[in-house]
Design an enzyme around this catalytic site. Structure first.
Site, mmCIF file in Angstrom:
data_model
loop_
_atom_site.group_PDB
_atom_site.id
_atom_site.type_symbol
_atom_site.label_atom_id
_atom_site.label_comp_id
_atom_site.label_asym_id
_atom_site.label_seq_id
_atom_site.Cartn_x
_atom_site.Cartn_y
_atom_site.Cartn_z
ATOM 1 N N ASP A 115 -12.139 -9.158 4.472
ATOM 2 C CA ASP A 115 -13.361 -9.208 3.653
ATOM 3 C C ASP A 115 -13.848 -10.649 3.557
ATOM 4 O O ASP A 115 -15.042 -10.927 3.673
ATOM 5 C CB ASP A 115 -13.107 -8.675 2.232
ATOM 6 C CG ASP A 115 -13.557 -7.230 2.070
ATOM 7 O OD1 ASP A 115 -13.496 -6.477 3.061
ATOM 8 O OD2 ASP A 115 -13.959 -6.846 0.948
ATOM 9 N N ASP A 152 -2.219 -18.321 1.307
ATOM 10 C CA ASP A 152 -3.144 -19.114 0.477
ATOM 11 C C ASP A 152 -3.829 -20.203 1.300
ATOM 12 O O ASP A 152 -5.051 -20.387 1.234
ATOM 13 C CB ASP A 152 -2.433 -19.695 -0.760
ATOM 14 C CG ASP A 152 -1.148 -20.431 -0.433
ATOM 15 O OD1 ASP A 152 -0.661 -20.334 0.719
ATOM 16 O OD2 ASP A 152 -0.613 -21.127 -1.325
ATOM 17 N N TYR A 167 0.820 -1.210 0.000
ATOM 18 C CA TYR A 167 0.000 0.000 0.000
ATOM 19 C C TYR A 167 0.856 1.263 0.000
ATOM 20 O O TYR A 167 0.459 2.291 -0.562
ATOM 21 C CB TYR A 167 -0.905 0.028 1.234
ATOM 22 C CG TYR A 167 -2.218 -0.694 1.079
ATOM 23 C CD1 TYR A 167 -2.243 -2.056 0.805
ATOM 24 C CD2 TYR A 167 -3.418 -0.020 1.216
ATOM 25 C CE1 TYR A 167 -3.443 -2.721 0.679
ATOM 26 C CE2 TYR A 167 -4.626 -0.682 1.093
ATOM 27 C CZ TYR A 167 -4.636 -2.033 0.821
ATOM 28 O OH TYR A 167 -5.831 -2.681 0.701
ATOM 29 N N LYS A 173 3.782 -15.195 3.308
ATOM 30 C CA LYS A 173 4.027 -16.024 2.121
ATOM 31 C C LYS A 173 5.532 -16.289 2.074
ATOM 32 O O LYS A 173 6.217 -15.979 1.083
ATOM 33 C CB LYS A 173 3.494 -15.288 0.876
ATOM 34 C CG LYS A 173 3.525 -16.093 -0.412
ATOM 35 C CD LYS A 173 2.522 -17.239 -0.471
ATOM 36 C CE LYS A 173 2.735 -18.078 -1.718
ATOM 37 N NZ LYS A 173 1.876 -19.290 -1.767
ATOM 38 N N ASP A 208 -6.185 -7.022 4.300
ATOM 39 C CA ASP A 208 -7.319 -6.446 3.571
ATOM 40 C C ASP A 208 -8.172 -7.579 2.997
ATOM 41 O O ASP A 208 -9.399 -7.588 3.130
ATOM 42 C CB ASP A 208 -6.788 -5.543 2.449
ATOM 43 C CG ASP A 208 -7.914 -4.928 1.631
ATOM 44 O OD1 ASP A 208 -8.876 -4.426 2.244
ATOM 45 O OD2 ASP A 208 -7.830 -4.967 0.386
HETATM 46 C C1 IPM Z 1 -10.468 -1.469 3.806
HETATM 47 C C2 IPM Z 1 -10.701 -0.913 2.432
HETATM 48 C C3 IPM Z 1 -9.578 0.080 2.121
HETATM 49 C C4 IPM Z 1 -8.280 -0.678 2.107
HETATM 50 C C5 IPM Z 1 -9.769 0.866 0.807
HETATM 51 C C6 IPM Z 1 -11.080 1.603 0.779
HETATM 52 C C7 IPM Z 1 -8.622 1.803 0.557
HETATM 53 O O1 IPM Z 1 -10.794 -1.928 1.509
HETATM 54 O O2 IPM Z 1 -10.390 -0.682 4.764
HETATM 55 O O3 IPM Z 1 -10.375 -2.690 3.953
HETATM 56 O O4 IPM Z 1 -7.912 -1.291 1.096
HETATM 57 O O5 IPM Z 1 -7.594 -0.654 3.141
HETATM 58 MG MG MG Z 2 -10.796 -3.869 2.381
#
Ligand code: IPM
Ligand code: MG
Length: 365
Positions: A249, A221, A141, A189, A245
């Site tokens: 999710d 993975d 990032y 990894k 990240d």
């Molecule tokens: C998160 C989001 C952010 C990230 C985006 C919106 C920049 O996906 O907070 O998980 O990638 O960190």
């Molecule tokens: Mg995210």
């Protein structure tokens, strides 16, 4: 207790869900005689439209002058053609960097009432309770060099960590594991990436300070699969920025809706609080958004910035109670809606506030 909170509600459903979280905090302040002040600032797409940039100086100054920042969500399809640092997401990354918090805590848990919501079988998710500690200021990032050179047809980023960047986030993860089930899983990894070799060595080094915490390592993975197969086996999980990240999710699947998950970023000058979900522009402004992720994020403000643990627990208990009572936002209804009452964003917020009030009353009597 005095707390200055900068609120950057942002884009899409951000303002709706943040409004409910702020209302909960105001109630708690009124009931407990606390002095919480709120200053609202523009950030993300709304700031691009009004101020020509995703993170105006005025917003950044207010954030830096506060005790905690509560962020809604940023992003919108109309900004996708802008270069990365001019997009709403670029503003968020700049804010994260300026506030300095490097440990992003993302609790992920299964709610008994929502197990049927998860596409995973109930016997897999029931009782799952994972605390992700995502490193937030390093890796691909922020790493340099980075470029998309259109003429040459080449693009690259750099996943880079220093040992100190790893040890400081690992130490927080170990400390959190000590207060929980004393198990830490570090994800990397290391079979392919040098940066992961460094990550693993640094985590092992910190591990020597925490002999009471069982440390294991997993490859990213394999971990992506284990989390779906046996989420209950994990307690605290620490990993680098991009892996975190993705895994967080993915783990929204355990809870059944990403709309439930809160986060807190600690370790820097000012703590930053944001629900894990995005701006969901498709449902914005319709009262369909789930405010529970934002409200649970408010609970983390009470816990980590205000030191009001009983109040934080009361908010979490209130959320469980409204779910027990069958109240749902539309994202929390999957299949059979019998016996459930579907509420708007505002109605759900009001139900939680009622439940918080009775939790606090019960605790004080
Ligand atoms: C998160 C989001 C952010 C990230 C985006 C919106 C920049 O996906 O907070 O998980 O990638 O960190
Ligand atoms: Mg995210």
């Amino acid at each position: 207790m005095k707390l200055r909170i900068a609120v950057t509600a942002g884009d899409g459903i951000g303002p709706e869900v943040t409004g409910e979280a702020v209302a909960v905090l105001k109630d708690i302040a009124a009931q407990g005689g606390h002095d919480f002040s709120f200053v609202e600032k523009r950030m993300g797409g709304v700031a691009i439209v009004h101020d020509g940039m995703p993170l105006p100086k005025d917003t950044l100054d207010a954030a830096l002058a506060s005790d905690a920042v509560l962020l809604g969500a940023v992003g919108g399809n109309e900004f996708n053609s802008l270069p990365p640092d001019k997009r709403p997401e670029g503003g968020l990354l700049a804010l994260r960097a300026a506030l300095g918090g490097f440990a992003n805590l993302r609790p992920c848990f299964s709610f008994k009432e929502l197990t049927a919501n998860s596409p995973l079988r109930p016997e897999i998710v029931e009782g799952a309770d994972i605390l992700f500690v995502r490193e937030l200021l390093g890796g691909a990032y922020f790493g340099k060099p980075r470029e998309w050179n259109r003429e040459k047809g080449i693009g690259y980023n750099t996943m880079v960590y220093t040992r100190d960047e790893v040890t400081r986030v690992a130490r927080i993860a170990f400390q959190l594991a000590q207060k929980r089930r004393k198990k830490l899983t570090s994800v990397d990894k290391a079979n392919v990436l040098e940066v992961s070799g460094l990550w693993r060595a640094a985590v092992n080094e910190v591990g020597k300070e925490f002999p009471d915490v069982a440390l294991e390592h997993q490859y990213i993975d394999a971990m992506a699969m284990h989390i779906m197969n046996r989420p209950r086996d994990f307690d605290v999980v620490v990993t680098e920025n991009l892996f975190g990240d993705i895994l967080t999710d993915e783990s929204g699947v355990i809870t059944g809706s990403l709309g439930m998950l809160p986060s807190a970023t600690i370790g820097g000058k000012v703590n930053l609080y944001e629900p894990v979900h995005g701006s969901a522009p498709d449902i914005a402004g319709k009262g369909l958004a789930n405010p529970l992720g934002a409200i649970l994020t408010a609970a983390l403000i009470l816990r980590y910035s205000a030191g009001l643990e009983a109040e934080a627990a009361a908010v979490e208990a209130a959320v469980r109670k409204v779910l027990e009572q069958g109240f749902r936002t539309p994202d929390l209804v999957r299949g059979n809606a019998q016996g459930l009452t579907v509420l708007s964003t505002k109605e759900m917020g009001a139900k939680v506030r009622e439940a918080v009030a009775s939790e606090l009353l019960a605790a004080s009597s």
